[in-house]
Design an enzyme around this catalytic site. Structure first.
Site, PDB file in Angstrom:
ATOM      1  N   GLN A  71      -0.606 -22.657 -22.130  1.00 34.19           N
ATOM      2  CA  GLN A  71      -1.451 -23.517 -21.282  1.00 34.19           C
ATOM      3  C   GLN A  71      -2.918 -23.095 -21.439  1.00 34.19           C
ATOM      4  OE1 GLN A  71      -0.724 -23.250 -17.032  1.00 34.19           O
ATOM      5  NE2 GLN A  71      -1.890 -25.118 -16.593  1.00 34.19           N
TER       6      GLN A  71
ATOM      7  N   HIS B   1      -0.339 -30.189 -15.783  1.00 34.14           N
ATOM      8  CA  HIS B   1      -0.349 -31.486 -16.469  1.00 34.14           C
ATOM      9  C   HIS B   1       0.860 -31.641 -17.370  1.00 34.14           C
ATOM     10  CE1 HIS B   1      -2.556 -28.558 -18.946  1.00 34.14           C
ATOM     11  NE2 HIS B   1      -2.084 -29.199 -19.995  1.00 34.14           N
ATOM     12  N   PHE B   2       1.209 -32.908 -17.628  1.00 31.61           N
ATOM     13  CA  PHE B   2       2.193 -33.249 -18.653  1.00 31.61           C
ATOM     14  C   PHE B   2       1.471 -33.792 -19.866  1.00 31.61           C
ATOM     15  CE2 PHE B   2       5.508 -33.127 -15.419  1.00 31.61           C
ATOM     16  CZ  PHE B   2       6.617 -32.732 -16.149  1.00 31.61           C
ATOM     17  N   HIS B   3       1.947 -33.429 -21.054  1.00 31.58           N
ATOM     18  CA  HIS B   3       1.541 -34.076 -22.298  1.00 31.58           C
ATOM     19  C   HIS B   3       2.574 -35.164 -22.604  1.00 31.58           C
ATOM     20  CE1 HIS B   3      -1.189 -30.784 -23.868  1.00 31.58           C
ATOM     21  NE2 HIS B   3      -0.474 -30.073 -23.004  1.00 31.58           N
TER      22      HIS B   3
ATOM     23  N   ASP C 215      -5.861 -37.583 -24.318  1.00 29.52           N
ATOM     24  CA  ASP C 215      -6.274 -36.231 -24.717  1.00 29.52           C
ATOM     25  C   ASP C 215      -7.443 -36.343 -25.694  1.00 29.52           C
ATOM     26  OD1 ASP C 215      -6.337 -33.622 -26.126  1.00 29.52           O
ATOM     27  OD2 ASP C 215      -4.510 -33.229 -25.000  1.00 29.52           O
ATOM     28  N   ILE C 216      -8.489 -35.564 -25.458  1.00 28.88           N
ATOM     29  CA  ILE C 216      -9.702 -35.667 -26.281  1.00 28.88           C
ATOM     30  C   ILE C 216      -9.487 -35.106 -27.687  1.00 28.88           C
ATOM     31  CG2 ILE C 216     -10.811 -33.432 -25.785  1.00 28.88           C
ATOM     32  CD1 ILE C 216     -13.399 -35.045 -25.197  1.00 28.88           C
TER      33      ILE C 216
HETATM   34  P1  5GP Z   1      -2.713 -27.247 -22.398  1.00 26.75           P
HETATM   35  O1  5GP Z   1      -2.883 -26.347 -23.566  1.00 26.75           O
HETATM   36  O2  5GP Z   1      -3.394 -26.686 -21.198  1.00 26.75           O
HETATM   37  O3  5GP Z   1      -1.259 -27.598 -22.151  1.00 26.75           O
HETATM   38  O4  5GP Z   1      -3.387 -28.624 -22.797  1.00 26.75           O
HETATM   39  C1  5GP Z   1      -4.689 -28.967 -22.466  1.00 26.75           C
HETATM   40  C2  5GP Z   1      -5.032 -30.225 -23.231  1.00 26.75           C
HETATM   41  O5  5GP Z   1      -6.245 -30.724 -22.702  1.00 26.75           O
HETATM   42  C3  5GP Z   1      -5.259 -30.034 -24.746  1.00 26.75           C
HETATM   43  O6  5GP Z   1      -4.362 -30.851 -25.467  1.00 26.75           O
HETATM   44  C4  5GP Z   1      -6.721 -30.424 -24.951  1.00 26.75           C
HETATM   45  O7  5GP Z   1      -6.942 -31.140 -26.160  1.00 26.75           O
HETATM   46  C5  5GP Z   1      -7.007 -31.283 -23.737  1.00 26.75           C
HETATM   47  N1  5GP Z   1      -8.399 -31.260 -23.307  1.00 26.75           N
HETATM   48  C6  5GP Z   1      -9.214 -30.165 -23.203  1.00 26.75           C
HETATM   49  N2  5GP Z   1     -10.441 -30.511 -22.770  1.00 26.75           N
HETATM   50  C7  5GP Z   1     -10.400 -31.866 -22.572  1.00 26.75           C
HETATM   51  C8  5GP Z   1     -11.384 -32.802 -22.122  1.00 26.75           C
HETATM   52  O8  5GP Z   1     -12.533 -32.477 -21.831  1.00 26.75           O
HETATM   53  N3  5GP Z   1     -10.993 -34.098 -22.037  1.00 26.75           N
HETATM   54  C9  5GP Z   1      -9.720 -34.509 -22.376  1.00 26.75           C
HETATM   55  N4  5GP Z   1      -9.445 -35.812 -22.255  1.00 26.75           N
HETATM   56  N5  5GP Z   1      -8.777 -33.644 -22.804  1.00 26.75           N
HETATM   57  C10 5GP Z   1      -9.116 -32.330 -22.908  1.00 26.75           C
END
Ligand code: 5GP
Length: 138
Positions: free
Chosen positions: A96, A102-104, A33-34
């Site tokens: 989200q 996706h999974f974290h 995660d970035i």
């Molecule tokens: P969500 O909120 O959709 O469950 O999580 C999305 C995740 O993607 C977040 O933790 C965010 O930091 C990560 N993320 C967003 N943009 C990027 C990116 O460009 N590259 C990477 N590696 N992670 C990203």
């Protein structure tokens, strides 16, 4: 709403945007995660264009959870963390932010609070050594 092919994970899957990769197979990709909320925060995505987990076939879900288990084991072993949290959000109301399923994978330690989304962007140079420890434990 149909699947949005311009979302950031779709771009990573098409290699239009770089990522620090941990693992890849025919159906899934795992990368750092970035904006990690903890060191070792890793994401696992299906290659199929699914907005939410409900949009995947049964085989697609099986592949996603198989890779999540494999990489989470490596996170635990490689980073020597006592606990690992798996989180999966569906829909903006659930928090989200990227509309590709996706999974974290989140390393956890006793007594350390965690909010799912990190606040600081990390460079590939910062993420790479952590990814290397996870890869070495795969
Ligand atoms: P969500 O909120 O959709 O469950 O999580 C999305 C995740 O993607 C977040 O933790 C965010 O930091 C990560 N993320 C967003 N943009 C990027 C990116 O460009 N590259 C990477 N590696 N992670 C990203």
């Amino acid at each position: 709403m149909p699947y949005d092919h311009t979302n950031i994970f779709a771009k990573i899957l098409r290699q239009e945007v770089p990522c620090v990769k941990v693992y890849e197979d025919e159906h899934t990709l795992a990368f750092m995660d970035i904006m990690p909320s903890v060191e070792g925060h890793t994401l696992v995505v299906p290659k199929a264009p699914a907005k939410e987990i409900f949009d995947l076939s049964a085989d697609g879900v099986a592949a996603l959870i198989r890779t999540t288990q494999k990489v989470a084991k490596a996170v635990r072993r490689g980073l020597e963390c006592p606990g690992v949290m798996l989180v999966q959000l569906n829909g903006p109301a659930a928090g989200q932010s990227v509309p590709h399923a996706h999974f974290h994978i989140l390393p956890r330690e006793d007594g350390v609070d965690l909010s799912l989304h990190g606040r600081a962007m990390r460079s590939p140079e910062e993420l790479e050594p952590v990814a290397a420890r996870i890869r070495a434990a795969l």
